[in-house]
Design a protein around this motif. Structure first.
Motif, mmCIF file in Angstrom:
data_model
loop_
_atom_site.group_PDB
_atom_site.id
_atom_site.type_symbol
_atom_site.label_atom_id
_atom_site.label_comp_id
_atom_site.label_asym_id
_atom_site.label_seq_id
_atom_site.Cartn_x
_atom_site.Cartn_y
_atom_site.Cartn_z
ATOM 1 N N ASN A 31 65.451 42.198 20.712
ATOM 2 C CA ASN A 31 64.821 42.954 21.707
ATOM 3 C C ASN A 31 63.180 42.605 21.583
ATOM 4 N N TYR A 32 62.699 42.507 20.475
ATOM 5 C CA TYR A 32 61.096 42.499 20.201
ATOM 6 C C TYR A 32 60.636 41.333 20.734
ATOM 7 N N TYR A 33 61.444 39.963 20.634
ATOM 8 C CA TYR A 33 60.787 38.766 20.836
ATOM 9 C C TYR A 33 61.581 38.137 21.992
ATOM 10 N N GLY A 34 62.778 38.864 22.649
ATOM 11 C CA GLY A 34 63.398 38.203 24.022
ATOM 12 C C GLY A 34 63.906 37.074 23.361
ATOM 13 N N VAL A 35 64.805 36.957 22.280
ATOM 14 C CA VAL A 35 65.315 35.707 21.603
ATOM 15 C C VAL A 35 66.782 35.842 21.384
ATOM 16 N N ARG A 36 67.671 35.000 21.436
ATOM 17 C CA ARG A 36 69.007 34.988 20.557
ATOM 18 C C ARG A 36 69.304 33.827 19.822
ATOM 19 N N CYS A 37 69.994 33.984 18.682
ATOM 20 C CA CYS A 37 70.376 32.779 17.912
ATOM 21 C C CYS A 37 71.458 32.037 18.455
ATOM 22 N N ASP A 38 71.203 30.655 18.457
ATOM 23 C CA ASP A 38 72.122 29.597 18.839
ATOM 24 C C ASP A 38 72.091 28.539 17.872
ATOM 25 N N PRO A 39 73.096 28.637 16.708
ATOM 26 C CA PRO A 39 72.967 27.783 15.568
ATOM 27 C C PRO A 39 73.116 26.473 16.008
ATOM 28 N N SER A 40 73.751 25.959 17.098
ATOM 29 C CA SER A 40 73.846 24.638 17.593
ATOM 30 C C SER A 40 72.664 23.835 17.858
ATOM 31 N N LEU A 41 71.399 24.801 18.028
ATOM 32 C CA LEU A 41 70.178 24.157 18.413
ATOM 33 C C LEU A 41 69.373 23.642 17.211
ATOM 34 N N PRO A 42 68.544 22.368 17.664
ATOM 35 C CA PRO A 42 67.855 22.028 16.364
ATOM 36 C C PRO A 42 66.414 23.123 16.108
ATOM 37 N N TYR A 43 66.060 22.865 14.980
ATOM 38 C CA TYR A 43 64.765 23.723 14.519
ATOM 39 C C TYR A 43 63.412 22.990 15.333
ATOM 40 N N ASP A 44 63.065 24.142 16.058
ATOM 41 C CA ASP A 44 61.576 23.626 16.730
ATOM 42 C C ASP A 44 60.209 24.336 15.853
ATOM 43 N N PRO A 45 59.679 23.505 15.489
ATOM 44 C CA PRO A 45 58.581 23.748 14.496
ATOM 45 C C PRO A 45 57.276 24.796 15.511
ATOM 46 N N ASP A 46 57.291 24.371 16.638
ATOM 47 C CA ASP A 46 56.237 24.736 17.643
ATOM 48 C C ASP A 46 56.738 25.821 18.388
ATOM 49 N N PHE A 47 57.978 26.340 18.172
ATOM 50 C CA PHE A 47 58.508 27.498 18.872
ATOM 51 C C PHE A 47 57.581 28.605 19.066
ATOM 52 N N ALA A 48 57.393 29.368 20.224
ATOM 53 C CA ALA A 48 56.592 30.333 20.489
ATOM 54 C C ALA A 48 57.550 31.225 21.219
ATOM 55 N N PRO A 49 57.783 32.704 20.942
ATOM 56 C CA PRO A 49 58.825 33.619 21.455
ATOM 57 C C PRO A 49 58.345 33.921 23.102
ATOM 58 N N PRO A 50 59.246 34.226 23.863
ATOM 59 C CA PRO A 50 58.791 34.551 25.493
ATOM 60 C C PRO A 50 57.755 35.635 25.325
ATOM 61 N N PHE A 51 57.992 36.749 24.565
ATOM 62 C CA PHE A 51 57.053 37.762 24.621
ATOM 63 C C PHE A 51 56.976 38.241 23.228
ATOM 64 N N GLU A 52 56.301 39.393 23.009
ATOM 65 C CA GLU A 52 56.094 39.984 21.631
ATOM 66 C C GLU A 52 55.868 41.636 21.714
ATOM 67 N N GLY A 53 56.819 42.335 21.559
ATOM 68 C CA GLY A 53 56.402 43.984 21.487
ATOM 69 C C GLY A 53 57.678 44.653 22.428
ATOM 70 N N GLY A 54 57.559 45.967 22.149
ATOM 71 C CA GLY A 54 58.670 46.616 22.799
ATOM 72 C C GLY A 54 60.032 46.527 22.273
ATOM 73 N N ASP A 55 61.184 47.441 22.798
ATOM 74 C CA ASP A 55 62.437 47.245 22.295
ATOM 75 C C ASP A 55 63.078 46.425 23.407
ATOM 76 N N ASN A 56 62.793 46.397 24.495
ATOM 77 C CA ASN A 56 63.651 45.559 25.567
ATOM 78 C C ASN A 56 65.141 45.956 25.432
ATOM 79 N N LYS A 57 65.470 47.162 25.230
ATOM 80 C CA LYS A 57 67.000 47.486 24.975
ATOM 81 C C LYS A 57 67.648 47.091 26.294
ATOM 82 N N SER A 58 67.137 47.360 27.439
ATOM 83 C CA SER A 58 67.857 46.936 28.632
ATOM 84 C C SER A 58 68.143 45.528 28.938
ATOM 85 N N GLY A 59 67.474 44.756 28.156
ATOM 86 C CA GLY A 59 67.554 43.289 28.490
ATOM 87 C C GLY A 59 68.674 42.862 28.303
#
Length: 857
Positions: A100-128
């Motif tokens: 909720n905080y970063y707007g992400v979910r884990c997909d173990p099939s995806l490769p690691y991205d060393p340059d990844f930046a989350p869509p946003f940062e902050g809040g609880d986004n519980k309704s997302g």
């Protein structure tokens, strides 16, 4: 020592003394001293590690203060206090917060991205929605989990320091650190070697949102709307129908039997016969079992695999087939059970395949209505449904392969040992023991410890693959203990190479992690250095205290007791202190789900930590405490007490104590004798984990001391020519020193401040007060205090100032109390400004005559 300020104030004391305690190492565990004194000289605390996923609430302040009061008391009694702090980082709450905080979910099939930046940062986004969250690799997801939990832990520590917890902040641990992973994995492997840990394919309570198995201890019942659907099952011999009522018609294709109570005469003729399922035309038996409820619905139920936990019991005990139709995503599986053989049955199943439970229920009701086999739908009603305590949708039951630890549910010897260890543990309050015993006695299955999640301790095993590349569950590969910690998804078992991962004849890694309780159940071991620092472990274990909330007796307390019983055949602690709940002004338990939680930061800033600590201490263990943030009465009373401590200390210290001073006055000796009784009573209360009683008796005497004794002796203490001055000044100083120490565990900042005005070192490492052995008569102070109240009342009724001189006054009292009054006559005359004081016999003490002095022009 520090200078006495002109106007003592509470503001700024938390920052001042928090920094001083940190600089001076006031609360560090004295390991050398502990080694010298041995285990009996140590007091060790298995401190609850708060979940690092969000914010602390007022309930944390409440219960952690209870623990801190006991820690401070034992430290002043000369014990070497081992008071660590842990952070519970891993687990489902942390993952949900990160999502909720970063707007992400884990997909173990995806490769690691060393340059990844989350869509946003902050809040609880519980309704997302999950579909709107950015999918990222497991490694990227874990990095975000670690980043956010570290930030949360900094905020938690700052608040706990502001509250004044006397924690040794060099003794901290995280439930996701390398040391923790190593010890958790080691405990599991040792249990696996002893046969206590095992793997099994079985029906599993499943959260379709978290996509993970859920243990019995993590369940909670929530009221949900439902309706009974009356459905006709045709008898196989064509002689009619049997009617059942169910709230889960969508599970009809998973039906494996009908069941009624063996004593139910309505259905006894049908036991041993068969019926055919509506729509799907599968022949199923009619059976008897004592768990069937004759008074529920039509008295006969369909057994499905699986609608609820009772279905699991019936399935296991009646040896029924498994026709699971729900997948891990909560949708109906695409392939129909093999038992559905007719074209019409398979066509009906195809109408349900891929649908959610709700949509499948709606469609099958339509199909049953079209076929004429749906006879009736009841009015909606409310009933209890199983939820994961942190989940949003009802749990389903699917068949999965999971790891378990034996917990006594099917092992009578282990269950008896757990009950015996629970009886040896001293419970505060004692009635909480019943909750533990009821939980142990009511267990229905072993402890499910594996989770299909990402941020946690990896289960340290691999599986050999057969010639078809399938896991051979009989050939579990484990690492040597000296290789721990280990992540099997990135490391290779001994004797294999990375090229053999996932290929026939090679190996496959266990991808599941441990349930967070499987790590938290080891907090004594994690904090105390088990299998890491054996000297420390021997100094602190078994721990003296497990403090915690009553709601996690079934989870944290039980699971920790289980791990210690399996490993060491003993309780991990000597005492368990169970705090009550915090309730709102309507007496409803505070919880995030109800939206009535109060965060403590504003309360601490506005009223001060001592005031909040006072409120916490005012409640006995196990008792619920109401908190109204709009009018926190007890907090305000605590602030008044803290301010009075400072002002009273300044006043007392204004009277110098002459060298060689001795107690010579009856009133002074009486006050000190009374104080001796307070010391004994408060000490016994602290020893028995009753900080509320200790506060009650100490505070009552403190106000008597300030309002009565100080007023009675201040004129004598001021007058350097009075032969009783030295006695009064010494008595005041002795009482101040004692009262500050008695109150120090609770009102920790104000007492430290006042102590610094006349003593070296911290009050929190000073010796706990012992009775002075005064030979005074407590009746002198009690009687003089009552007389003083009478004098004040007489002046008030005469509409005169308390400073008004009195020509003469008469105090009547029982004969046995007149002697006590005579002993305090000089001080009574001084405080009342009475020229002539006389006494008379009477049944009750009262000021019977008072003549005010003429007012001078």
């Amino acid at each position: 020592m520090s200078a006495i300020p002109d106007k003592p104030a509470l503001e700024g004391l938390e920052a001042k003394w928090g920094e001083r305690w940190s600089e001076q190492g006031t609360f560090l565990f004295d390991r050398a001293g502990a080694a010298a004194s041995g285990r009996d000289g140590v007091y060790s605390i298995d401190t609850p590690p708060p979940t690092a996923s969000g914010s602390l609430h007022i309930g944390h302040v409440f219960s952690y203060t209870h623990t801190d009061i006991k820690a401070r008391f034992e430290r002043m009694r000369g014990k070497k206090v081992f008071y660590p702090m842990g952070w519970d980082d891993n687990g489902l709450p942390t993952e949900r917060r990160v999502q909720n905080y970063y707007g992400v979910r884990c997909d173990p099939s995806l490769p690691y991205d060393p340059d990844f930046a989350p869509p946003f940062e902050g809040g609880d986004n519980k309704s997302g929605r999950a579909a709107d969250q950015a999918p990222i690799s497991r490694r990227n997801f874990i990095e975000l989990c670690e980043k956010l939990t570290v930030e949360d832990e900094k905020h938690f520590e700052a608040l706990f320091r502001q509250l004044g917890l006397s924690v040794d902040w060099t003794q901290t641990y995280r439930t996701i650190s390398d040391d923790t992973i190593r010890q958790s994995q080691l405990a599991f492997l040792r249990g696996l070697e002893r046969g206590e840990a095992y793997q099994s394919l079985a029906p599993t309570l499943w959260d379709v949102d978290f996509r993970s198995a859920i243990a019995q201890a993590e369940l909670e019942d929530r009221e949900q709307q439902a309706a009974f659907h009356r459905i006709a099952f045709p008898k196989s011999d064509g002689s009619g129908d049997i009617h059942i009522e169910t709230t889960r018609p969508e599970l009809l294709p998973a039906c494996v039997a009908l069941v009624a109570h063996p004593d139910d005469e309505r259905y006894q003729p049908y036991f041993g016969s068969t019926v055919r399922t509506p729509l799907f035309d599968v022949e199923v038996p009619v059976l008897a079992h004592h768990l069937a409820q004759p008074d529920k619905g039509s008295g006969i139920a369909m057994i499905c695999t699986f609608g609820d936990v009772t279905d699991i019991v019936w399935w296991r005990e009646l040896d029924l087939p498994n026709r699971t139709i729900l997948g891990k995503d909560g949708r109906v599986l695409s392939d129909a059970p093999e038992a559905i053989g007719s074209d019409a049955g398979r066509a009906a199943y195809a109408e349900l395949a891929g649908k959610t439970v709700f949509s499948a229920r709606k469609r099958i009701v339509e199909l049953l209505g079209e076929s004429g086999e749906l006879l009736e739908v009841s009015k909606p009603f409310s009933h209890a449904v199983k939820f994961f305590e942190k989940g949003d949708r009802p749990l389903e039951i699917v068949s999965t392969r999971q790891w378990y630890i034996r917990n006594g549910a099917r092992d009578e010897q282990l269950r008896d040992e757990l009950l015996a260890n629970g009886r040896e543990l001293a419970w505060h309050p004692d009635f909480m023991r019943v909750r533990y015993e009821n939980w142990v006695g009511g267990l229905t299955g072993d402890w499910l410890i594996s989770r299909q999640r990402f941020f946690g301790v990896p289960i340290p095993v691999w599986y050999a693959l057969d010639e078809n590349g399938e896991r051979d569950y009989e050939r579990v590969i484990v690492p040597d203990h000296d290789r721990l910690p280990i992540d099997p998804t990135s490391e290779v078992p001994a004797g294999y190479t990375e090229q053999q991962r996932g290929v026939p004849g090679g190996f496959d890694a266990e991808k599941d992690i441990f349930d967070t309780w499987a790590t938290s159940s080891l907090t004594p071991q994690l904090a105390g250095g088990w299998q890491r620092d054996e000297d420390l472990w021997n100094l602190v274990a078994p721990f003296d205290l497990r403090p915690q909330g009553q709601d996690i007796i079934r989870t944290w307390l039980f699971s920790t007791m289980l791990r210690s019983t399996l490993e060491d055949h003993r309780s991990p602690w000597r005492n368990a202190a169970i705090s009550g709940f915090i309730v709102d002004p309507d007496r409803k338990k505070m919880s995030k789900s109800k939206g009535n939680v109060v965060t403590p930061a504003d309360i601490l800033d506005k009223h001060g930590s001592d005031a909040v600590r006072y409120w916490s201490a005012s409640s006995r263990l196990g008792m619920d405490a109401a908190f109204d943030p709009q009018n926190p009465t007890q907090v305000k009373i605590g602030r008044r007490l803290a301010i009075k401590i400072l002002n009273a200390a300044k006043f007392v210290l204004s009277f110098p104590v002459p060298e060689g001073a001795q107690i010579t006055h009856a009133l002074d000796a009486s006050m000190l004798a009374t104080l001796d009784g307070v010391i004994r009573e408060a000490t016994a209360a602290y020893e028995h984990y009753d900080q509320a009683k200790a506060l009650e008796v100490t505070e009552a005497f403190f106000w008597t001391f300030c309002d009565d004794y100080l007023e009675l002796v201040k004129e004598r203490a001021y007058d350097q020519t009075d032969v009783g001055q030295a006695s009064a000044a010494l008595a005041l100083r002795l009482a101040l020193s004692t009262l500050l120490r008695l109150l120090a565990p609770i009102v920790s900042f104000a007492t430290e401040e006042a102590w610094s005005w006349f003593e070296e070192g911290s009050i929190h490492t000073a010796a706990w007060p012992e009775p002075l052995g005064s030979e005074g008569d407590p009746a002198v102070l009690a009687t003089a205090s009552a007389a003083l109240i009478g004098i004040r009342r007489a002046k008030t009724e005469a509409k005169a100032s308390q400073k008004t001189p009195v020509s003469s006054a008469t105090i009547a009292a029982p004969a046995e109390r007149i002697e006590a009054l005579r002993a305090a006559a000089g001080d009574l005359k001084a405080v009342g400004r009475i020229a002539e004081l006389s006494f008379a016999d009477a049944a009750e003490l009262a000021v019977t005559a008072i003549e005010l002095a003429p007012v001078e022009a």
